[in-house]
Design a protein around this motif. Sequence first.
Motif, PDB file in Angstrom:
ATOM      1  N   ILE A   1       0.944  -1.091   0.077  1.00 10.36           N
ATOM      2  CA  ILE A   1      -0.194  -0.081  -0.035  1.00 10.36           C
ATOM      3  C   ILE A   1       0.864   1.172   0.020  1.00 10.36           C
ATOM      4  N   MET A   2       1.966   1.183   0.993  1.00  8.48           N
ATOM      5  CA  MET A   2       2.888   2.326   0.937  1.00  8.48           C
ATOM      6  C   MET A   2       3.471   2.522  -0.635  1.00  8.48           C
ATOM      7  N   ASP A   3       4.018   1.560  -1.117  1.00  9.62           N
ATOM      8  CA  ASP A   3       4.683   1.561  -2.464  1.00  9.62           C
ATOM      9  C   ASP A   3       3.444   2.251  -3.450  1.00  9.62           C
ATOM     10  N   LEU A   4       2.524   1.861  -3.614  1.00  6.69           N
ATOM     11  CA  LEU A   4       1.416   2.374  -4.232  1.00  6.69           C
ATOM     12  C   LEU A   4       1.012   3.829  -4.162  1.00  6.69           C
ATOM     13  N   THR A   5       0.804   4.133  -2.737  1.00  3.60           N
ATOM     14  CA  THR A   5       1.004   5.638  -2.323  1.00  3.60           C
ATOM     15  C   THR A   5       1.963   6.375  -3.083  1.00  3.60           C
ATOM     16  N   ALA A   6       3.290   5.879  -2.638  1.00  6.63           N
ATOM     17  CA  ALA A   6       4.461   6.638  -3.101  1.00  6.63           C
ATOM     18  C   ALA A   6       4.501   7.127  -4.637  1.00  6.63           C
ATOM     19  N   CYS A   7       3.891   5.935  -5.396  1.00  6.19           N
ATOM     20  CA  CYS A   7       3.834   6.227  -6.974  1.00  6.19           C
ATOM     21  C   CYS A   7       2.657   6.686  -7.497  1.00  6.19           C
ATOM     22  N   GLY A   8       1.697   7.144  -6.585  1.00  5.10           N
ATOM     23  CA  GLY A   8       0.509   7.821  -6.899  1.00  5.10           C
ATOM     24  C   GLY A   8      -0.801   6.958  -7.355  1.00  5.10           C
ATOM     25  N   LYS A   9      -0.653   5.648  -7.197  1.00  2.00           N
ATOM     26  CA  LYS A   9      -1.678   4.885  -7.665  1.00  2.00           C
ATOM     27  C   LYS A   9      -2.881   4.759  -6.591  1.00  2.00           C
ATOM     28  N   LEU A  10      -2.381   5.321  -5.227  1.00  2.00           N
ATOM     29  CA  LEU A  10      -3.498   5.211  -4.120  1.00  2.00           C
ATOM     30  C   LEU A  10      -3.155   6.687  -3.424  1.00  2.00           C
ATOM     31  N   ASP A  11      -4.410   7.584  -3.310  1.00  4.32           N
ATOM     32  CA  ASP A  11      -4.266   8.756  -2.868  1.00  4.32           C
ATOM     33  C   ASP A  11      -5.394   8.909  -1.874  1.00  4.32           C
ATOM     34  N   THR A  12      -5.419   8.881  -0.701  1.00  5.12           N
ATOM     35  CA  THR A  12      -6.518   9.153   0.113  1.00  5.12           C
ATOM     36  C   THR A  12      -6.665  10.487   0.810  1.00  5.12           C
ATOM     37  N   GLU A  13      -5.644  11.180   0.456  1.00  4.78           N
ATOM     38  CA  GLU A  13      -5.782  12.728   0.975  1.00  4.78           C
ATOM     39  C   GLU A  13      -6.868  13.510   1.166  1.00  4.78           C
ATOM     40  N   PHE A  14      -7.767  13.102   0.066  1.00  9.10           N
ATOM     41  CA  PHE A  14      -9.047  13.786  -0.074  1.00  9.10           C
ATOM     42  C   PHE A  14      -9.942  13.569   0.999  1.00  9.10           C
ATOM     43  N   LEU A  15      -9.801  12.425   1.813  1.00  8.99           N
ATOM     44  CA  LEU A  15     -10.488  12.097   2.884  1.00  8.99           C
ATOM     45  C   LEU A  15     -10.731  12.806   4.262  1.00  8.99           C
ATOM     46  N   ILE A  16      -9.533  13.761   4.268  1.00 11.96           N
ATOM     47  CA  ILE A  16      -9.365  14.620   5.220  1.00 11.96           C
ATOM     48  C   ILE A  16     -10.111  15.798   5.092  1.00 11.96           C
ATOM     49  N   THR A  17     -11.131  15.969   5.877  1.00 14.25           N
ATOM     50  CA  THR A  17     -12.086  17.271   5.708  1.00 14.25           C
ATOM     51  C   THR A  17     -11.770  18.096   6.704  1.00 14.25           C
ATOM     52  N   HIS A  18     -11.163  17.504   7.917  1.00 13.74           N
ATOM     53  CA  HIS A  18     -11.342  18.338   9.073  1.00 13.74           C
ATOM     54  C   HIS A  18      -9.734  18.265   9.690  1.00 13.74           C
TER      55      HIS A  18
END
Length: 348
Positions: free
Chosen positions: A301-318
């Motif tokens: 999961i970290m590898d996929l995040t690092a290469c841009g395949k997974l991005d969950t930053e949009f979940l942070i609303t607050h």
Amino acid sequence: MKAVVYRGNGRIALEERPRPEIIDEKDAIIQVTLTTICSSDIHIRHGAVPRAVPGVILGHEFVGRVVETGSAVKKVKPGERVAVNVETFCGECYFCRRGFVNNCTDENGGWALGCRIDGGQAEYVRIPFADNGLTVIPDHVTDEQALFNGDILSTGYWAAKIGEIKPADTVAVIGAGPTGLCTMLCARLYTPAKIIAIDTDEYRLRLAKEKGLADMILVPGRDDPEEVIRKVTDGRGADTVFEVAGGGDTFQTAWKIARPNAVVVVVAMYEEPQTIPLPDMYGKNLVFKTGGVDGSFCQEIMDLTACGKLDTEFLITHRCSLEEIMEAYDVFENRKDHVIKYAVKIRG
């Protein structure tokens, strides 16, 4: 140090607690930099997690910096930024060797952090089996990008992996909360033809559509999910169904919208027993797969995040500080202000 403590009987409090120390050679001490609130914390607060221990520090989804390691820790070292796995596991028992780390037989195995042992809604935390439970964060990945690596993103990744999704399948996800959105995100990795999101919260459904996580959104009461899904699948039903809502009738919806011989993955944590009406579903030949998450894939999961395949930053609303977390609990539990997830800052 300051920490959020579960007091039992629906009570939590921000208290002063001693800083943790190494007690085993496989431990590491983490200085928490960013943490969050999970729906599982709400379940604990209201007594729906029988194994939760009153007096425990809550929090099982967080990132930080290693400040101290036991003599047997080899994979991480002081100064490194790390994401923490929701589960602690020995790596050596029958279940761990087969990847079923949620069922680790060690006394601190499985989901222990923030439930049976002190967790990460605090300034510092002790992590047992640190070599198994910590994932180093690459320099170009921010704390916010890595925050969900060890829990809800691991849950979505695990669910998608066991869902047996084939290219061009139709996938239905019941529940567009944080874990449901992560499940949709990870299901996309398997190139289904269509992902259908089902929820009563239209804001969350619109977010799923806007972020490209869902191709179609359905609102029970306004739409008839069973009828619509049959219509768009030539009468068959969904190939894979993920039940991530845990509502009063969502399990029933899950098996009804699945086609014969489909896979139904139950990701949700229920607070009440569910009924499996075997006579009604006879002949559908469904395969049910249930949780909890086996958090064995944090490096992937970290590898996929690092290469841009997974991005969950949009979940942070607050966002807030640890000192403001009691108010954040109220906002999160009661779904105020269209909250999805909090990022709770501890230290820089």
